[in-house]
Enzyme design. Structure first.
Site, PDB file in Angstrom:
ATOM      1  N   LYS A  33      42.539  43.451  49.216  1.00 52.71           N
ATOM      2  CA  LYS A  33      41.486  43.524  48.094  1.00 52.71           C
ATOM      3  C   LYS A  33      40.358  44.436  48.999  1.00 52.71           C
ATOM      4  O   LYS A  33      40.642  43.923  50.087  1.00 52.71           O
ATOM      5  CB  LYS A  33      41.992  41.888  47.626  1.00 52.71           C
ATOM      6  N   ARG A 128      37.110  26.830  43.548  1.00 54.00           N
ATOM      7  CA  ARG A 128      37.113  28.359  42.806  1.00 54.00           C
ATOM      8  C   ARG A 128      37.617  29.034  41.673  1.00 54.00           C
ATOM      9  O   ARG A 128      36.971  29.418  40.644  1.00 54.00           O
ATOM     10  CB  ARG A 128      36.928  29.482  44.506  1.00 54.00           C
ATOM     11  N   TYR A 242      10.144  50.108  62.873  1.00 55.84           N
ATOM     12  CA  TYR A 242       9.533  49.789  61.962  1.00 55.84           C
ATOM     13  C   TYR A 242       8.666  48.832  62.585  1.00 55.84           C
ATOM     14  O   TYR A 242       9.319  47.805  63.167  1.00 55.84           O
ATOM     15  CB  TYR A 242       9.934  49.060  60.560  1.00 55.84           C
ATOM     16  N   MET A 290      17.556  52.485  57.364  1.00 52.39           N
ATOM     17  CA  MET A 290      18.702  52.722  56.575  1.00 52.39           C
ATOM     18  C   MET A 290      19.963  53.389  56.683  1.00 52.39           C
ATOM     19  O   MET A 290      20.815  53.166  56.451  1.00 52.39           O
ATOM     20  CB  MET A 290      18.187  53.084  55.111  1.00 52.39           C
TER      21      MET A 290
HETATM   22  C1  LIG Z   1      41.520  36.539  50.181  1.00 49.31           C
HETATM   23  C2  LIG Z   1      42.060  35.819  50.270  1.00 49.31           C
HETATM   24  C3  LIG Z   1      43.145  35.345  51.079  1.00 49.31           C
HETATM   25  C4  LIG Z   1      42.845  36.286  52.776  1.00 49.31           C
HETATM   26  O1  LIG Z   1      42.308  35.073  53.222  1.00 49.31           O
HETATM   27  P1  LIG Z   1      42.092  35.604  54.835  1.00 49.31           P
HETATM   28  O2  LIG Z   1      40.894  34.844  55.279  1.00 49.31           O
HETATM   29  O3  LIG Z   1      41.113  37.484  54.551  1.00 49.31           O
HETATM   30  O4  LIG Z   1      43.550  35.619  55.554  1.00 49.31           O
HETATM   31  C5  LIG Z   1      44.649  34.551  50.683  1.00 49.31           C
HETATM   32  N1  LIG Z   1      44.037  34.033  49.128  1.00 49.31           N
HETATM   33  C6  LIG Z   1      43.378  34.408  48.244  1.00 49.31           C
HETATM   34  C7  LIG Z   1      42.889  33.872  48.036  1.00 49.31           C
HETATM   35  C8  LIG Z   1      42.029  34.784  49.246  1.00 49.31           C
HETATM   36  O5  LIG Z   1      40.709  34.760  48.210  1.00 49.31           O
END
Ligand SMILES: *Cc1c(COP(=O)(O)O)cnc(C)c1O
EC number: 5.1.1.1
Length: 344
Positions: A33, A128, A242, A290
């Site tokens: 993802k 969630r 800064y 930045m």
């Molecule tokens: C992001 C996610 C994972 C992977 O989690 P990691 O901690 O990066 O290994 C697996 N299952 C779900 C539902 C997630 O949202």
């Protein structure tokens, strides 16, 4: 080279996947993802598919389409957000498997794509995503008759092995899924490391593949090199950046490098962070701007052309700790101003 360079080591990625896979007796998928945690979903998914990964996971259908384009037909690509309004064409055209999260999504899926595969995401306590136990009880027999391709849930505290939530969610997940014929999955990186009870039919690590905690044995995957724009000499008492937050206590040489918080090198990264000229550490001094970072190179025997901020000496988790965040956020913040290279 005038822009900062991000190098992604696909050998290290593959090696991390193999190392995690070797810790279980079950199948190991991969979570890609958010553009594979910012590292590039195409090259990452391709590398993992070549290693033998057959189950990929993305957050939303658009990401799934990009992964499908990269890896072609065959491997499963599951979408954590499930079947959202308007997703039917994407899911069908790119052969993506929505993980159904609610009775509404189940209805929507059966109406829009009655013969298209789906999986089930259950809420085992994180609150969630996923079907609540009562919703699941109500639609389980109908769903099971349609052969979901996976039934999964997610752990809230798996990075803390002794947290009682882990066993509580394990118990809930078992109660919700014992007897289902679909392959079951509960573990991401943290869950995989908790041991065999958490493995079920397959695990689905993300962060461990990319070199982050809680997989302490991970090889670093990302290197970030920052070109030096300018070097100047400071007299005792002169300040840098800064807010005048750093003052020279000795005659000093300060290098200014081309990256900053707009490149995910968060302003909150305080003291204690170095850049490296080869193996020689050079401390970051003054505030991160930045587009610019200032570095004390007084102790270097030469003027460097570039300084490395992420590498084997200093990991994404070191930067994360300095910024008060987690390695996941450092990786996904690196952004697209870098020139990118892949070690294949
Ligand atoms: C992001 C996610 C994972 C992977 O989690 P990691 O901690 O990066 O290994 C697996 N299952 C779900 C539902 C997630 O949202």
């Amino acid at each position: 080279m005038s822009t900062a360079r991000l190098t992604i080591n696909l050998h290290a990625l593959a090696s991390n996947w193999r190392a995690l896979d070797a810790k279980t007796d079950v199948e190991t998928g991969a979570v890609v993802k958010a553009d594979a945690y910012g590292l590039g979903a195409g090259p990452v998914a391709n590398t993992l598919a070549e290693e033998g990964v057959r189950k990929f996971f993305v957050a939303v259908a658009e990401e799934g389409a990009a992964v499908r384009q990269a890896i072609g037909p065959g491997p499963l690509i599951c979408v954590f957000s499930g079947h959202m309004e308007g997703d039917a064409d994407l899911l069908r055209d790119h052969d993506l498997v929505p993980l159904i999260n609610s009775p509404e999504q189940f209805q929507r899926h059966l109406q829009a794509l009655p013969v298209h595969p789906f999986g089930i995401q259950l809420d085992s306590g994180m609150n969630r995503l996923g079907l609540e136990p009562s919703d699941w009880a109500a639609l389980r027999s109908r769903a099971e008759a349609l052969n979901p391709v996976v039934v999964m849930s997610h752990l809230a505290c798996s990075d803390e092995p002794d947290h009682p939530m882990n066993r509580q969610q394990l118990k809930t997940f078992r109660e919700m899924t014992d007897g289902v014929s679909a392959p079951r999955s509960l573990a991401a990186t943290g869950g995989l490391l908790l041991g065999p009870e958490f493995h079920f039919d397959f695990c689905r690590p993300g962060i461990g593949l990319y070199g982050g905690l809680p997989f302490a044995g991970a090889k670093p995957v990302v290197t970030v090199d920052l070109p030096v724009i300018q070097v100047r000499d400071l007299a005792v008492g002169e300040t840098v950046g800064y807010g005048n937050t750093w003052k020279a206590r000795r005659p000093s040489r300060i290098a200014t490098v081309a990256a900053g918080y707009a490149d995910g090198l968060h302003r909150a990264i305080g003291g204690g962070i170095d850049t490296f000229a080869g193996d020689l550490p050079c401390p970051v001094v003054g505030r991160i701007s930045m587009d610019l970072i200032t570095v004390d190179v007084t102790d270097l025997p030469h003027t460097p052309e570039r300084l490395r901020i992420l590498n084997g000496h200093q990991t994404v988790d070191d930067l994360a700790e300095a910024a008060g965040t987690i390695g996941y956020e450092i990786l996904t913040s690196l952004g697209n101003r870098y020139s990118r290279g892949y070690v294949e």
